[in-house]
Structure formats: structure tokens, C-alpha cells
Design a protein around this motif. Structure first.
Motif, PDB file in Angstrom:
ATOM      1  N   ARG A 178      -8.658  -5.448  -3.394  1.00 47.38           N
ATOM      2  CA  ARG A 178      -9.789  -6.370  -3.505  1.00 47.38           C
ATOM      3  C   ARG A 178     -10.245  -6.480  -4.957  1.00 47.38           C
ATOM      4  N   ARG A 179     -10.320  -5.330  -5.638  1.00 41.18           N
ATOM      5  CA  ARG A 179     -10.733  -5.363  -7.058  1.00 41.18           C
ATOM      6  C   ARG A 179      -9.739  -6.131  -7.907  1.00 41.18           C
ATOM      7  N   ALA A 180      -8.452  -5.957  -7.618  1.00 48.07           N
ATOM      8  CA  ALA A 180      -7.435  -6.678  -8.383  1.00 48.07           C
ATOM      9  C   ALA A 180      -7.571  -8.179  -8.163  1.00 48.07           C
ATOM     10  N   PHE A 181      -7.764  -8.579  -6.917  1.00 49.38           N
ATOM     11  CA  PHE A 181      -7.911 -10.011  -6.636  1.00 49.38           C
ATOM     12  C   PHE A 181      -9.190 -10.562  -7.272  1.00 49.38           C
ATOM     13  N   GLN A 182     -10.259  -9.776  -7.241  1.00 52.47           N
ATOM     14  CA  GLN A 182     -11.504 -10.232  -7.872  1.00 52.47           C
ATOM     15  C   GLN A 182     -11.306 -10.387  -9.371  1.00 52.47           C
ATOM     16  N   THR A 183     -10.522  -9.487  -9.963  1.00 48.83           N
ATOM     17  CA  THR A 183     -10.211  -9.580 -11.388  1.00 48.83           C
ATOM     18  C   THR A 183      -9.531 -10.914 -11.684  1.00 48.83           C
ATOM     19  N   GLN A 184      -8.575 -11.255 -10.834  1.00 48.80           N
ATOM     20  CA  GLN A 184      -7.875 -12.534 -11.010  1.00 48.80           C
ATOM     21  C   GLN A 184      -8.832 -13.712 -10.813  1.00 48.80           C
ATOM     22  N   LEU A 185      -9.636 -13.653  -9.766  1.00 45.23           N
ATOM     23  CA  LEU A 185     -10.528 -14.788  -9.469  1.00 45.23           C
ATOM     24  C   LEU A 185     -11.580 -14.982 -10.562  1.00 45.23           C
ATOM     25  N   ARG A 186     -11.930 -13.896 -11.263  1.00 41.51           N
ATOM     26  CA  ARG A 186     -12.869 -14.015 -12.388  1.00 41.51           C
ATOM     27  C   ARG A 186     -12.167 -14.443 -13.674  1.00 41.51           C
ATOM     28  N   GLY A 187     -10.829 -14.554 -13.613  1.00 42.75           N
ATOM     29  CA  GLY A 187     -10.072 -15.005 -14.781  1.00 42.75           C
ATOM     30  C   GLY A 187     -10.019 -13.992 -15.907  1.00 42.75           C
ATOM     31  N   GLU A 188     -10.008 -12.707 -15.555  1.00 48.21           N
ATOM     32  CA  GLU A 188     -10.069 -11.677 -16.601  1.00 48.21           C
ATOM     33  C   GLU A 188      -8.717 -11.260 -17.151  1.00 48.21           C
ATOM     34  N   GLY A 189      -7.636 -11.665 -16.469  1.00 44.33           N
ATOM     35  CA  GLY A 189      -6.312 -11.301 -16.970  1.00 44.33           C
ATOM     36  C   GLY A 189      -5.423 -10.789 -15.856  1.00 44.33           C
ATOM     37  N   PHE A 190      -4.386 -10.078 -16.259  1.00 46.93           N
ATOM     38  CA  PHE A 190      -3.377  -9.569 -15.325  1.00 46.93           C
ATOM     39  C   PHE A 190      -3.944  -8.404 -14.518  1.00 46.93           C
ATOM     40  N   SER A 191      -3.566  -8.347 -13.242  1.00 51.78           N
ATOM     41  CA  SER A 191      -3.973  -7.200 -12.429  1.00 51.78           C
ATOM     42  C   SER A 191      -2.774  -6.650 -11.667  1.00 51.78           C
ATOM     43  N   PHE A 192      -2.834  -5.348 -11.404  1.00 53.17           N
ATOM     44  CA  PHE A 192      -1.685  -4.640 -10.849  1.00 53.17           C
ATOM     45  C   PHE A 192      -2.156  -3.573  -9.870  1.00 53.17           C
ATOM     46  N   VAL A 193      -1.553  -3.559  -8.682  1.00 53.85           N
ATOM     47  CA  VAL A 193      -1.816  -2.467  -7.738  1.00 53.85           C
ATOM     48  C   VAL A 193      -0.489  -1.914  -7.251  1.00 53.85           C
ATOM     49  N   GLU A 194      -0.315  -0.621  -7.458  1.00 55.32           N
ATOM     50  CA  GLU A 194       0.857   0.094  -6.947  1.00 55.32           C
ATOM     51  C   GLU A 194       0.400   0.853  -5.703  1.00 55.32           C
ATOM     52  N   ILE A 195       1.192   0.778  -4.641  1.00 58.69           N
ATOM     53  CA  ILE A 195       0.861   1.529  -3.422  1.00 58.69           C
ATOM     54  C   ILE A 195       2.067   2.383  -3.053  1.00 58.69           C
ATOM     55  N   LEU A 196       1.880   3.684  -3.033  1.00 57.11           N
ATOM     56  CA  LEU A 196       2.962   4.584  -2.619  1.00 57.11           C
ATOM     57  C   LEU A 196       3.112   4.467  -1.104  1.00 57.11           C
ATOM     58  N   THR A 197       4.342   4.239  -0.644  1.00 60.13           N
ATOM     59  CA  THR A 197       4.588   4.041   0.793  1.00 60.13           C
ATOM     60  C   THR A 197       5.681   4.994   1.280  1.00 60.13           C
ATOM     61  N   MET A 198       5.556   5.439   2.525  1.00 59.89           N
ATOM     62  CA  MET A 198       6.560   6.329   3.104  1.00 59.89           C
ATOM     63  C   MET A 198       7.843   5.554   3.404  1.00 59.89           C
ATOM     64  N   CYS A 199       8.982   6.195   3.160  1.00 57.25           N
ATOM     65  CA  CYS A 199      10.280   5.658   3.581  1.00 57.25           C
ATOM     66  C   CYS A 199      11.076   6.808   4.194  1.00 57.25           C
ATOM     67  N   PRO A 200      10.717   7.215   5.434  1.00 60.51           N
ATOM     68  CA  PRO A 200      11.395   8.366   6.020  1.00 60.51           C
ATOM     69  C   PRO A 200      12.906   8.151   6.146  1.00 60.51           C
ATOM     70  N   THR A 201      13.321   6.920   6.339  1.00 61.12           N
ATOM     71  CA  THR A 201      14.757   6.651   6.481  1.00 61.12           C
ATOM     72  C   THR A 201      15.476   6.921   5.163  1.00 61.12           C
ATOM     73  N   GLY A 202      14.933   6.388   4.082  1.00 62.65           N
ATOM     74  CA  GLY A 202      15.562   6.578   2.769  1.00 62.65           C
ATOM     75  C   GLY A 202      15.377   7.990   2.234  1.00 62.65           C
ATOM     76  N   TRP A 203      14.358   8.674   2.708  1.00 57.77           N
ATOM     77  CA  TRP A 203      14.112  10.050   2.246  1.00 57.77           C
ATOM     78  C   TRP A 203      14.855  11.062   3.118  1.00 57.77           C
ATOM     79  N   PHE A 204      15.480  10.579   4.189  1.00 58.10           N
ATOM     80  CA  PHE A 204      16.232  11.441   5.111  1.00 58.10           C
ATOM     81  C   PHE A 204      15.370  12.540   5.713  1.00 58.10           C
ATOM     82  N   ILE A 205      14.167  12.164   6.140  1.00 59.30           N
ATOM     83  CA  ILE A 205      13.267  13.151   6.760  1.00 59.30           C
ATOM     84  C   ILE A 205      12.726  12.590   8.078  1.00 59.30           C
ATOM     85  N   PRO A 206      12.272  13.484   8.977  1.00 58.14           N
ATOM     86  CA  PRO A 206      11.664  13.014  10.222  1.00 58.14           C
ATOM     87  C   PRO A 206      10.371  12.233   9.920  1.00 58.14           C
TER      88      PRO A 206
END
Ligand SMILES: Cc1ncc(C[n+]2csc(CCOP(=O)(O)OP(=O)(O)O)c2C)c(N)n1
Ligand code: SF4
Ligand code: SF4
Ligand code: SF4
Ligand SMILES: [Mg+2]
Lengths: 82, 282
Positions: free
Chosen positions: B209-237
């Protein structure tokens, strides 16, 4: 008999469930448990026991959008064996 | 516990109750998808679409989608979208935003897409201060093609082509993309969240939400990284996914706001501040 109160409850779309179990430890009062039975996809799914608080944690961690969360206007008491 | 009765959860409650949370965001046309059990990407999709809904921005939103498992959501998200070539979404987003400055333009990319295939695209987009929001779903692997190492895979992490763990001498070091982008003058907002628990999912939504508000206020580039689980690629249950994310990825790609309100905070500072563990702040 004794009573356990539920302040909230959930619906579980068990046919959508892929049995990942992420909801089980996410539930603070630990009122979700995996079923013995399997759904049509072949996965076990969570079952709800008395004591839900309606906190919504299960819904937030479920990758398959299985939950809806409800808050009771008045807590509901479940009679359970002592 | 198991002596307690199983309650009916097949239908809404009989007693008087209010629904406080819906199964899926309105902007997702169906709850069905083919991503693996325990995948973190649908959790990120939930909060991404809910953030757009909460800002009442669905009619102005344009998503530019990269290539990875998350691409499976482009037909089912009720948002105008453009399919980019692998890694090129930030440049396509730049074009969309310049032609339609009144819109809310975001990218949806993975670590393989953004940090391997298209690293220069996102860096130049940030440096130019384009008014777009780039969203990275970071699972440390090329999930869709089988769980191979990416540029964000942490040292020691086991992947299909680093079976003994990523070795700095042989495979090189991971790239902390959030820090790289945050330090650029064109970047107005940068944050790293994770979906390994309910609080993390809620916090990731606040970051979006903060990133989108940054964009809507025209303040510049915004970036959000979200760490996500990948049990298949990590070979774990699947039940081990959140713990693995927290202990293996999350101690390197530490969560927190990296740039907000003109203030830069490096990942090293986040680690020092929290004794190596994250504490929710955002
Ligand atoms: C130009 C090009 N190179 C390679 C591929 C093959 N490819 C498809 S998905 C993918 C991996 C994507 O990884 P990531 O962005 O991390 O997404 P994830 O699947 O992990 O969510 C690759 C290499 C492609 N589609 N196009
Ligand atoms: S709403 Fe909270 S208490 Fe109820 S089942 Fe879900 S996680 Fe458990
Ligand atoms: S988190 Fe969702 S998909 Fe996973 S076991 Fe629970 S209900 Fe099923
Ligand atoms: S391979 Fe990994 S990222 Fe792709 S759907 Fe499966 S768990 Fe999710
Ligand atoms: Mg990936």
C-alpha cells in the motif's frame, strides 16, 4: 460436561485444500487439526474444533483461499466431554 | 484435543455472526489455481490485489507480469495486464506509465525474472525514478523450471544445481536487490517483507500500500520484495516452508523498510538492529 467458547468460526472449502498444513501452526489457539479423510483431490484438510477466536490467521496463510472468517455477535458455547 | 467435536465448517454459521474476512480478494476471479501445495506466491497475490482494492485503484491498475509460477495468475486477476518477456517487465511498465500517467502501474516478477534475467531493467527503471512499482516474489530459486539457483539464493542453500549448498567460491555471492535499488536516487520507497506467517502477510500488504501511495503521489520509483515459500524447489515438506524461509532466506534477506520518507536503511543495519532476527516494525 464442560463448555468451550468460540468467539468466531470459519468456513473451510475443503475441496480446494491441497493439504499443505500451513494453517495448523498458524492458528493461535490451535483449534485446527488435519482430517483423517481425504478430499476429492486426495489431500487431507483442516477440521475445526471448539475455541476459534475469529482472528483470521488461518485465512492469511492459506495459499488455496479455503477460509472465510466470521465473528459471532455473542460467543457460542460448545458442550464437550470433561 | 481430538476428543473435542469437529464443528461444521461447510456452510456459514447458524448463530448470528459477521463475516470479517473473505476467502479471496474480489480482484481474483477464482480461488482455483495450479500452484503447488504450500506455495507462498498466492499469499503475496492476495495482499497485492487487496492493496489495490483498498486504494480503490482497480480501474486504473495495469499489471506487467514477468515469467515464473506467478504468471499463472495473470488470466485470473481482474486487472488489466501485459505479459512481458522474461525480465523485461520494468521497461514495459515504464512505457505503460509514460503513455498513461494517470494509471497505477506495477510489475509482478520473480527473483529469476528480475534479478537474473532482467537485472539491468529494474536498476535503470529505479535510477530514472520512473513512477512505477516493481514487485518481486523472491523464493531464491527458478521455481517454475525446476528449482535452480538464482542470483538471490543464499550461501549454503541447496538447490537443484547447488546440491551441496551455494558456495561463494564456486557460485558467487547472492545479490541483495533491495539494497541495490534503495540506494538509487530515483527510488522513493523500498521494502522487503515475507509471507512466512500471518503477521508477515499483513505487513506485506502495508508495504504494498505504501509503495502504491508513493507512486500515486508521484514521488518516484517504488519497490516491494516479498519472500515466498517454494517447498517444491527447496525440496522440503510443505509444513517446513515457513521455518525454512525464516531461518535460511530471512536471515540474509532480512525484512524491513529499506527506504521510506527519504531515509535509507541497509540490510546490514536491519540485521544489526535486530540481532540478526527480524521484528515487525512496518
Ligand atoms: C527468455 C527466457 N528464458 C528462459 C525462460 C524459461 N523460464 C520460464 S520461468 C523461469 C524461471 C522463473 O523464475 P522466477 O522468476 O524466480 O519465478 P518462480 O517460478 O520462482 O516464481 C525460466 C527460466 C523463458 N520463459 N524465457
Ligand atoms: S480464525 Fe484464528 S482461531 Fe479461528 S481457526 Fe482461524 S486461525 Fe484459528
Ligand atoms: S493452509 Fe489451506 S491448503 Fe493448506 S492445509 Fe490449510 S486449508 Fe488446506
Ligand atoms: S515450484 Fe515453487 S514457486 Fe512454483 S508453484 Fe511450486 S512451490 Fe510455488
Ligand atoms: Mg523464483
Amino acid at each position: 460436561m464442560r463448555a468451550i467458547e468460540s468467539r468466531g468460526t470459519v468456513t473451510i472449502a475443503k475441496q480446494l485444500c491441497k493439504g499443505c498444513e500451513l494453517c495448523i501452526p498458524a492458528c493461535p489457539p490451535r483449534v485446527l487439526e488435519m482430517s483423517e479423510a481425504h478430499n476429492e483431490q486426495g489431500f487431507p484438510y483442516p477440521e475445526l474444533r471448539p475455541g476459534c477466536t475469529g482472528c483470521g490467521a488461518c485465512l492469511l496463510v492459506c495459499p488455496d483461499f479455503c477460509f472465510e472468517v466470521f465473528l459471532y455477535r455473542e460467543p457460542v458455547a460448545h458442550e464437550v466431554a470433561p | 484435543m481430538s476428543r473435542l467435536p469437529v464443528l461444521d465448517t461447510d456452510r456459514p454459521p447458524q448463530a448470528s455472526a459477521v463475516k470479517i474476512a473473505r476467502d479471496k480478494p474480489d480482484l481474483l476471479l477464482t480461488e482455483r489455481h495450479d500452484l503447488c501445495p504450500g506455495c507462498g506466491e498466492p499469499l503475496a497475490m492476495r495482499v497485492l490485489l487487496e492493496a489495490i482494492e483498498e486504494l480503490d485503484a482497480s480501474r486504473m491498475a495495469i499489471g506487467v507480469v514477468g515469467i515464473g509460477c506467478y504468471t499463472a495468475f495473470s488470466p485470473t486477476m481482474d486487472v488489466d495486464s501485459i505479459q512481458a518477456l522474461h525480465g523485461r517487465a520494468p521497461s514495459v511498465a515504464t512505457g505503460a506509465k509514460r503513455m498513461r500517467p494517470e494509471s497505477l502501474v506495477f510489475t509482478l516478477q520473480g527473483d529469476g525474472d528480475m534479478v537474473n534475467e532482467g537485472l539491468q531493467e529494474v536498476i535503470h527503471t529505479a535510477a530514472r525514478g520512473e513512477s512505477v512499482t516493481c514487485v518481486l516474489l523472491n523464493n531464491g530459486v527458478f521455481g517454475e523450471t525446476g528449482g535452480h539457483m538464482t542470483a538471490t539464493t543464499v550461501l549454503g542453500q541447496r538447490t537443484k544445481n547447488s546440491l551441496d549448498g551455494r558456495d561463494a567460491a564456486y557460485h558467487g555471492h547472492p545479490i541483495l536487490i533491495g539494497d541495490l535499488l534503495a540506494q538509487l536516487g530515483g527510488t522513493a520507497y523500498a521494502a522487503r517483507g515475507a509471507v512466512d506467517d500471518a503477521a508477515g502477510v499483513a505487513r506485506a500488504k502495508r508495504m504494498l500500500r505504501r509503495a502504491f501511495q508513493t507512486q500515486l503521489r508521484g514521488e518516484g520509483f517504488s519497490f516491494v520484495e516479498i519472500l515466498t515459500m517454494c517447498p517444491t524447489g527447496w525440496f522440503i515438506p510443505t509444513p517446513d516452508g515457513p521455518g525454512y524461509l525464516d531461518e535460511v532466506m530471512g536471515t540474509v534477506h532480512v525484512t524491513g523498510e529499506l527506504k521510506a520518507g527519504g531515509k535509507l536503511t541497509t540490510t546490514a543495519e536491519l540485521i544489526a538492529r535486530r540481532g540478526g532476527r527480524e521484528a515487525p516494525t512496518a
